[in-house]
Design a protein around this motif. Structure first.
Motif, mmCIF file in Angstrom:
data_model
loop_
_atom_site.group_PDB
_atom_site.id
_atom_site.type_symbol
_atom_site.label_atom_id
_atom_site.label_comp_id
_atom_site.label_asym_id
_atom_site.label_seq_id
_atom_site.Cartn_x
_atom_site.Cartn_y
_atom_site.Cartn_z
ATOM 1 N N MET A 193 0.844 -1.190 0.000
ATOM 2 C CA MET A 193 0.000 0.000 0.000
ATOM 3 C C MET A 193 0.880 1.241 0.000
ATOM 4 S SD MET A 193 -2.785 -1.497 2.697
ATOM 5 C CE MET A 193 -3.809 -0.035 2.703
ATOM 6 N N GLY A 194 1.184 1.740 -1.194
ATOM 7 C CA GLY A 194 2.021 2.921 -1.341
ATOM 8 C C GLY A 194 3.052 2.722 -2.428
ATOM 9 N N GLY A 195 3.172 3.702 -3.332
ATOM 10 C CA GLY A 195 4.062 3.567 -4.478
ATOM 11 C C GLY A 195 5.264 4.490 -4.460
ATOM 12 N N GLY A 196 5.690 4.914 -3.271
ATOM 13 C CA GLY A 196 6.944 5.650 -3.186
ATOM 14 C C GLY A 196 8.115 4.688 -3.265
ATOM 15 N N VAL A 197 9.307 5.173 -2.949
ATOM 16 C CA VAL A 197 10.488 4.330 -3.103
ATOM 17 C C VAL A 197 10.434 3.108 -2.190
ATOM 18 C CG1 VAL A 197 11.857 5.679 -1.445
ATOM 19 C CG2 VAL A 197 13.015 4.304 -3.178
ATOM 20 N N ALA A 198 9.884 3.238 -0.984
ATOM 21 C CA ALA A 198 9.836 2.093 -0.070
ATOM 22 C C ALA A 198 8.894 1.017 -0.587
ATOM 23 C CB ALA A 198 9.409 2.551 1.325
ATOM 24 N N LEU B 119 1.119 -10.121 -6.617
ATOM 25 C CA LEU B 119 1.795 -8.968 -6.018
ATOM 26 C C LEU B 119 1.159 -7.712 -6.579
ATOM 27 C CD1 LEU B 119 4.048 -7.778 -4.278
ATOM 28 C CD2 LEU B 119 5.646 -8.168 -6.156
ATOM 29 N N ALA B 120 0.657 -6.844 -5.696
ATOM 30 C CA ALA B 120 -0.011 -5.629 -6.132
ATOM 31 C C ALA B 120 0.493 -4.428 -5.350
ATOM 32 C CB ALA B 120 -1.526 -5.749 -5.958
ATOM 33 N N ILE B 121 0.561 -3.287 -6.020
ATOM 34 C CA ILE B 121 0.863 -2.004 -5.384
ATOM 35 C C ILE B 121 -0.368 -1.128 -5.526
ATOM 36 C CG2 ILE B 121 2.265 0.093 -5.457
ATOM 37 C CD1 ILE B 121 4.551 -1.547 -6.583
ATOM 38 N N THR C 282 -9.595 -6.139 -1.579
ATOM 39 C CA THR C 282 -8.610 -7.102 -2.058
ATOM 40 C C THR C 282 -8.017 -7.801 -0.854
ATOM 41 O OG1 THR C 282 -6.630 -7.415 -3.421
ATOM 42 C CG2 THR C 282 -6.718 -5.425 -2.070
ATOM 43 N N ASP C 283 -7.808 -9.105 -0.968
ATOM 44 C CA ASP C 283 -7.264 -9.904 0.126
ATOM 45 C C ASP C 283 -5.834 -10.309 -0.180
ATOM 46 O OD1 ASP C 283 -9.714 -9.747 1.369
ATOM 47 O OD2 ASP C 283 -10.421 -11.672 0.596
ATOM 48 N N ALA C 284 -5.040 -10.463 0.876
ATOM 49 C CA ALA C 284 -3.639 -10.837 0.699
ATOM 50 C C ALA C 284 -3.151 -11.607 1.904
ATOM 51 C CB ALA C 284 -2.777 -9.595 0.502
ATOM 52 N N GLY C 285 -2.197 -12.485 1.654
ATOM 53 C CA GLY C 285 -1.572 -13.196 2.763
ATOM 54 C C GLY C 285 -0.754 -12.259 3.632
ATOM 55 N N ALA C 286 -0.199 -11.214 3.031
ATOM 56 C CA ALA C 286 0.580 -10.223 3.771
ATOM 57 C C ALA C 286 0.324 -8.856 3.176
ATOM 58 C CB ALA C 286 2.063 -10.560 3.728
ATOM 59 N N VAL C 287 0.340 -7.853 4.038
ATOM 60 C CA VAL C 287 0.144 -6.468 3.620
ATOM 61 C C VAL C 287 1.361 -5.668 4.052
ATOM 62 C CG1 VAL C 287 -1.250 -4.378 3.898
ATOM 63 C CG2 VAL C 287 -2.375 -6.613 3.763
ATOM 64 N N VAL C 288 1.870 -4.837 3.158
ATOM 65 C CA VAL C 288 2.991 -3.945 3.468
ATOM 66 C C VAL C 288 2.497 -2.504 3.378
ATOM 67 C CG1 VAL C 288 5.329 -3.221 2.863
ATOM 68 C CG2 VAL C 288 4.640 -5.610 2.529
ATOM 69 N N LEU C 289 2.533 -1.820 4.512
ATOM 70 C CA LEU C 289 2.107 -0.423 4.549
ATOM 71 C C LEU C 289 3.282 0.475 4.182
ATOM 72 C CD1 LEU C 289 0.042 -0.382 7.868
ATOM 73 C CD2 LEU C 289 -0.814 -0.614 5.528
ATOM 74 N N ALA C 290 3.074 1.287 3.160
ATOM 75 C CA ALA C 290 4.091 2.254 2.741
ATOM 76 C C ALA C 290 3.400 3.579 2.419
ATOM 77 C CB ALA C 290 4.867 1.739 1.529
ATOM 78 N N PRO C 291 2.679 4.147 3.400
ATOM 79 C CA PRO C 291 1.872 5.339 3.119
ATOM 80 C C PRO C 291 2.664 6.630 3.052
ATOM 81 C CG PRO C 291 1.663 4.754 5.425
ATOM 82 C CD PRO C 291 2.505 3.680 4.782
ATOM 83 N N GLY C 292 3.923 6.598 3.504
ATOM 84 C CA GLY C 292 4.722 7.808 3.474
ATOM 85 C C GLY C 292 4.301 8.802 4.525
ATOM 86 N N ALA C 293 4.501 10.080 4.237
ATOM 87 C CA ALA C 293 4.219 11.129 5.214
ATOM 88 C C ALA C 293 3.581 12.315 4.512
ATOM 89 C CB ALA C 293 5.503 11.560 5.911
ATOM 90 N N GLY D 299 9.348 2.657 5.015
ATOM 91 C CA GLY D 299 9.424 4.040 4.565
ATOM 92 C C GLY D 299 9.249 5.064 5.663
ATOM 93 N N ASP D 300 8.870 6.284 5.257
ATOM 94 C CA ASP D 300 8.789 7.412 6.171
ATOM 95 C C ASP D 300 7.807 7.200 7.317
ATOM 96 O OD1 ASP D 300 10.587 8.766 4.598
ATOM 97 O OD2 ASP D 300 9.115 10.106 3.679
#
Length: 428
Positions: free
Chosen positions: A9-14, A31-33, A98-109, A298-299
């Motif tokens: 969740m988030g499309g910055g560099v992280a 794999l989805a962003i 959307t469902d996923a086995g794992a979620v990565v939060l990359a919301p930034g700041a 990320g941030d």
């Protein structure tokens, strides 16, 4: 934890680094962003090349759309509204899930806002996204009056760009000089002095109010000859505030105000999902949050060590990238990648600044001077180990310093000061 699918969740560099590293390390599942701006893109050029018009939007993208398709990475143009960690379910603002086995939060700041009257005027701008840069760029023109609030990295870069594009620039920064914890006092003074030396008016105060444009300001009208006076608005540009009032009584005329006074981590989604948050989404050294199905990078992420120590959030580009690659390895149960001492860079007024390691805290500051001006600064601890280095137009020096720091090589401060001693010699 199933890794049949991962949602970032988030499309910055992280976020991008997490997805790219997952594929590079052999993840073959879905794999989805998800990002409100769609295709992931790089942010540092926004206050440099993109703002100056020397780099277009296409070149901001980390990779073209074809790359994501070729690597089986779905890019979802949307905004997350809710996260259910137990189910691994993400709900978007449009109601889709959307469902996923794992979620990565990359919301930034988000950009920190001024809390003063008039700060919500549409001519008071920030610079965190491409859309922000697009709103700012039309204001940067000959004759325009730009007030930049904040003399940190973003504020300094934007003030430099505005000046180069012909605007009249006032920089408001109460700390003299800023960036001492980042580059040390000597380089901080040199860098801050560059603004006034090049014609920027620097004010050591803080804004207390921003007034709106007058209802029929002559400067906002186009005369019969079609030529707008200095400070007049360009077609399609929202008229800026008329005046920025400072605590010392100074009143600055402005066509636009750019606020660059720091960032605030985006934690609302994590908080609503019940994740541990304290000035950032709390994670361990591998990026795991308080829920085993969810990681954060990320941030917005803040590391809590095994002994309970809370580290400061890292807000630089490379730190965000490294957090993504580390989380990807942890998701796959693989050994984490090795990272060197933290590194950053910035540009202003035609000079390039780099820093590595820690330049604040216990230790002795030493400075290398060439031609009567400081070109590099170092922090050496009581054991004779280099902990940090910053340099102006000294990329080779910083790279050598990083090797010295990473290898724990003892250094002689007298050699650090001596400009005749190449730092790479000390890194052997």
């Amino acid at each position: 934890m199933s890794l049949e699918s991962v949602v970032v969740m988030g499309g910055g560099v992280a976020g991008f680094a997490t997805a790219r590293e997952l594929r590079a390390r052999g993840h073959t599942g879905r794999l989805a962003i998800i990002d409100p701006e769609g295709l992931p893109y790089d942010r540092p050029p926004l206050s440099k090349q993109y703002l100056m018009g020397t780099q277009d939007a296409a070149r901001l993208a980390f990779e073209p759309a074809e790359w994501f398709a070729a690597h089986g990475i779905e890019v979802v143009h949307g905004t997350a509204a809710a996260l259910d960690p137990a189910a691994g379910r993400v709900t978007l603002e449009d109601g889709t899930t959307t469902d996923a086995g794992a979620v990565v939060l990359a919301p930034g700041a988000a950009a920190r806002r001024l809390d003063i009257p008039g700060a919500d005027h549409p001519g008071v701008l920030e610079l965190r996204t491409r859309a922000d840069a697009d709103r700012l760029r039309p204001h940067l023109r000959p004759g325009a009056r730009i007030v930049v609030v904040g003399g940190g990295l973003i504020g300094a870069e934007a003030a430099s760009a505005a000046l180069a594009l012909g605007a009249t620039v006032d920089l408001v920064e109460p700390v003299d000089p800023p960036l001492v914890p980042v580059v040390g006092p000597d380089l901080a003074r040199r860098l801050h002095a560059m603004h006034a030396e090049r014609g920027i008016r620097v004010h050591g105060s803080v804004p207390v109010a921003i007034t709106p444009p007058e209802a029929a300001s002559p400067s906002l009208s186009t005369p019969s000859d079609g030529v707008r006076p200095a400070g007049g608005a360009s077609p399609g540009v929202v008229p800026g505030p008329r005046r920025v009032l400072l605590a010392d009584g100074t009143a600055l005329e402005a066509d636009a105000v750019l606020v660059g006074i720091g960032i605030v981590p985006r934690t609302a989604l994590a908080e609503a999902a019940g994740l541990a948050v304290e000035d950032g989404i709390l994670v361990d050294a591998a990026g795991r949050t308080s829920h085993p199905r969810v990681f954060a990078v990320g941030d917005a992420a803040r590391t809590r060590l095994a002994d309970g120590t809370l580290l400061r959030r890292a807000e630089h580009w490379e730190a965000a990238l490294n957090s993504g690659t580390t989380a990807a390895a942890a998701l796959l149960g693989q050994a984490p990648p090795a990272h060197g001492a933290p590194w950053f860079w910035s540009d202003r007024h035609g000079v390039h600044v780099e820093g590595v390691g820690r330049m604040a805290g216990a230790g002795t500051h030493v400075v290398r001077v060439e031609g009567g001006v400081p070109v590099a600064a170092f922090l050496v601890d009581d054991g004779g180990r280099l902990t940090g280095c910053a340099a102006v137009d000294g990329g080779l020096t910083v790279r050598a310093a990083r090797r010295i720091i990473d290898r724990g090589i003892p250094v002689d401060p007298a050699q650090l000061v001596d400009p005749s001693v190449p730092l790479k010699k000390l890194a052997r």
